[in-house]
Scaffold this motif. Structure first.
Motif, PDB file in Angstrom:
ATOM      1  N   CYS A 320       0.848  -1.188   0.000  1.00  0.00           N
ATOM      2  CA  CYS A 320       0.000   0.000   0.000  1.00  0.00           C
ATOM      3  C   CYS A 320       0.887   1.243   0.000  1.00  0.00           C
ATOM      4  CB  CYS A 320      -0.904   0.006   1.236  1.00  0.00           C
ATOM      5  SG  CYS A 320      -1.817   1.547   1.408  1.00  0.00           S
ATOM      6  N   CYS A 323      -0.002   3.371   3.496  1.00  0.00           N
ATOM      7  CA  CYS A 323       0.359   2.959   4.851  1.00  0.00           C
ATOM      8  C   CYS A 323       1.481   1.913   4.882  1.00  0.00           C
ATOM      9  CB  CYS A 323      -0.871   2.428   5.601  1.00  0.00           C
ATOM     10  SG  CYS A 323      -1.395   0.785   5.072  1.00  0.00           S
ATOM     11  N   CYS A 340      -6.284  -1.598  -0.105  1.00  0.00           N
ATOM     12  CA  CYS A 340      -5.491  -1.938   1.062  1.00  0.00           C
ATOM     13  C   CYS A 340      -6.370  -2.599   2.129  1.00  0.00           C
ATOM     14  CB  CYS A 340      -4.812  -0.692   1.619  1.00  0.00           C
ATOM     15  SG  CYS A 340      -3.859  -1.057   3.108  1.00  0.00           S
ATOM     16  N   CYS A 343      -5.782  -0.050   5.552  1.00  0.00           N
ATOM     17  CA  CYS A 343      -6.280   1.335   5.638  1.00  0.00           C
ATOM     18  C   CYS A 343      -7.398   1.622   4.647  1.00  0.00           C
ATOM     19  CB  CYS A 343      -5.142   2.343   5.463  1.00  0.00           C
ATOM     20  SG  CYS A 343      -4.561   2.506   3.766  1.00  0.00           S
TER      21      CYS A 343
HETATM   22 ZN   LIG Z   1      -2.869   0.979   3.389  1.00  0.00          ZN
END
Ligand SMILES: [Zn+2]
Length: 371
Positions: A320, A323, A340, A343
Motif C-alpha cells: 500500500c 500505509c 489496502c 487502511c
Molecule cells: Zn494501506
C-alpha cells in the motif's frame, strides 16, 4: 556518457546513381563471398595475410579500389568473429544481401541533405531525407562506419551516431517518476507532484491478440508458404512493437524533461516478467518488449540529462503506497484494482505500482545524496 544511436536514413538516388550504387553493393557482396570462401578454407582471420592472398582478385576481378578491398576484409573477418562468439565453429559465412560498409570521411560524408559516397564509378552525391534527423547535424554528433542497405526497392543508410552527454547527477534531480510497465497500460507513470499519466495499451493489446490469431491459423497449416508468412508476420509484429516502444519512451522523456529520475522494475529474466501477467496473456513476448522499452528509455533519458534506474520488483504490486501494508490480497488482478486490507486505500493497480516505484526512487536519491 557516450550515447550511440543508429540512424536509418532513406536516400533518394536518381536513376544513374541507382545503377552505380547497385553495381557497387553487388560487387562488394560478391567480394565478401569470395573472401569468405578463402577464410573458410584456410581458417585465416588475419587481415594482413588475407590481404596478400586476395588483393589481386579483389582489384582485378571485382573492380574494387584498395580502400574498398580493405573494408571487405574487415566485414568478412568481423562476421566470422561474431559467428564464432555465437558458438558456430567454422561454418561458411555467406553474404546474401547486397551491402556496403562505409568508413566516415573516407568512403562517405553526410552534410545537411547530401550523402556523398564512393562507388565503383567514382564519387556521387545523393540527396537524402532529413526530416526528423535535424538534431544529428548540429555538429555535436560523430558518425561511425555506415552500412548502405538496399531493401524492398528502397535505399537506406544505417549510420551509428555518437555523442557525449553529461550524466544526470543525483544532487540535481528535480523530479522522480515511477514507471510501471504492464499490458493494460503499456506504461503508467507517477511523478513528484502526485500526478499519474497513463499510456493506454488497449489498442495495442487488441492488435497483439489479432497477431496471435493469425499466427495460430498459420501454424496449423504447416506448408512452406505458411511458414514463410509466419516468419514475415513475426518480423512485422516486432517492428510494430519497436515503434510503440519508441513512442512511449519518447513521450516519457519529453513529458518529464531534464533532471528526472525514472524508476522502473528490474524485470530481467522471463519468469519474473511473465509472473506479472495473467496466464492467457503469456503469448506476448512481454519480457523482450519490456527490456526494449527500458533500453530505449535509458538512452533517450541520457540525451535529455535524465536518468533511469531499475529496482527490485519485490512487493511493488502488493504494498500500500499510503500505509506500507504489504499483502497479496491488496491487489485484485481481475478487476485491476488495489484495495489496502488495512487502511482501505483504493486505486488502479498499475497506478499503485508506479507510486511504489516512485517511493523507491525517493529512497534511492536519499541514499545517493547522503554519502
Ligand atoms: Zn494501506
Amino acid at each position: 556518457m557516450e550515447v550511440t544511436v543508429t540512424a536509418k536514413i532513406k536516400i533518394n538516388p536518381v536513376e544513374e546513381q541507382i545503377h552505380a550504387l547497385q553495381n557497387t553493393v553487388d560487387a562488394y557482396r560478391n567480394a565478401c563471398n569470395f573472401v569468405s570462401n578463402i577464410v573458410f578454407a584456410t581458417k585465416n582471420l588475419k587481415q594482413a595475410s588475407l590481404h596478400k592472398v586476395t588483393y589481386q582478385e579483389l582489384r582485378l576481378i571485382y573492380g574494387l579500389r584498395s580502400q574498398m578491398a580493405q573494408s571487405v576484409l574487415k566485414t568478412v573477418i568481423a562476421k566470422y568473429k561474431t559467428s564464432q562468439r555465437n558458438g558456430h565453429d567454422w561454418t561458411l559465412v555467406t553474404f546474401k544481401k547486397p551491402q556496403y560498409d562505409l568508413v566516415w570521411n573516407r568512403d562517405y560524408s553526410l552534410t545537411q541533405g547530401v550523402f556523398s559516397v564512393n562507388t565503383l564509378e567514382g564519387r556521387i552525391k545523393v540527396p537524402f531525407e532529413t526530416k526528423g534527423m535535424e538534431q544529428y547535424f548540429d555538429g555535436s554528433w560523430s558518425f561511425g562506419t555506415a552500412k548502405l542497405v538496399y531493401k524492398h526497392g528502397k535505399w537506406f543508410l544505417h549510420v551509428p551516431m555518437s555523442k557525449h552527454f553529461k550524466q544526470a547527477d543525483e544532487h540535481h534531480i528535480k523530479q522522480v517518476v515511477g514507471v510501471d510497465l504492464g499490458l493494460n497500460f503499456i506504461a503508467t507513470a507517477y511523478d513528484s507532484q502526485g500526478k499519474t499519466w497513463f499510456f493506454h495499451g488497449r489498442p495495442i493489446k487488441a492488435k497483439r491478440a489479432h497477431y496471435k490469431r493469425l499466427r495460430q491459423q498459420l501454424q496449423r497449416k504447416q506448408t512452406s508458404s505458411a511458414r514463410r508468412r509466419l516468419k514475415a508476420m513475426g518480423q512485422r509484429e516486432n517492428r510494430w512493437m519497436t515503434d510503440i516502444n519508441h513512442q512511449v519512451s519518447k513521450a516519457l522523456v519529453t513529458r518529464y524533461g531534464k533532471d528526472t529520475l525514472f524508476v522502473l522494475e528490474d524485470l530481467t529474466g522471463v519468469r519474473q516478467a511473465t509472473e506479472k501477467v495473467r496466464q492467457r496473456d503469456r503469448y506476448i513476448s512481454v519480457s523482450w518488449s519490456f527490456y526494449q522499452l527500458r533500453s530505449f528509455l535509458e538512452y533517450k533519458a541520457r540525451m535529455h540529462r535524465a536518468k533511469v534506474i531499475a529496482v527490485n520488483p519485490k512487493h511493488t504490486s502488493q504494498t500500500c503506497p499510503k500505509c506500507g501494508h504489504t499483502e497479496r490480497a491488496n491487489r485484485n488482478k481481475k478487476t485491476h484494482t488495489f484495495c489496502c486490507q488495512t487502511c482501505g486505500y483504493t486505486s488502479n493497480d498499475d497506478r499503485t505500482g508506479a507510486m511504489n516505484l516512485h517511493r523507491k526512487g525517493i529512497e534511492y536519491i536519499a541514499m545517493a545524496t547522503e554519502a
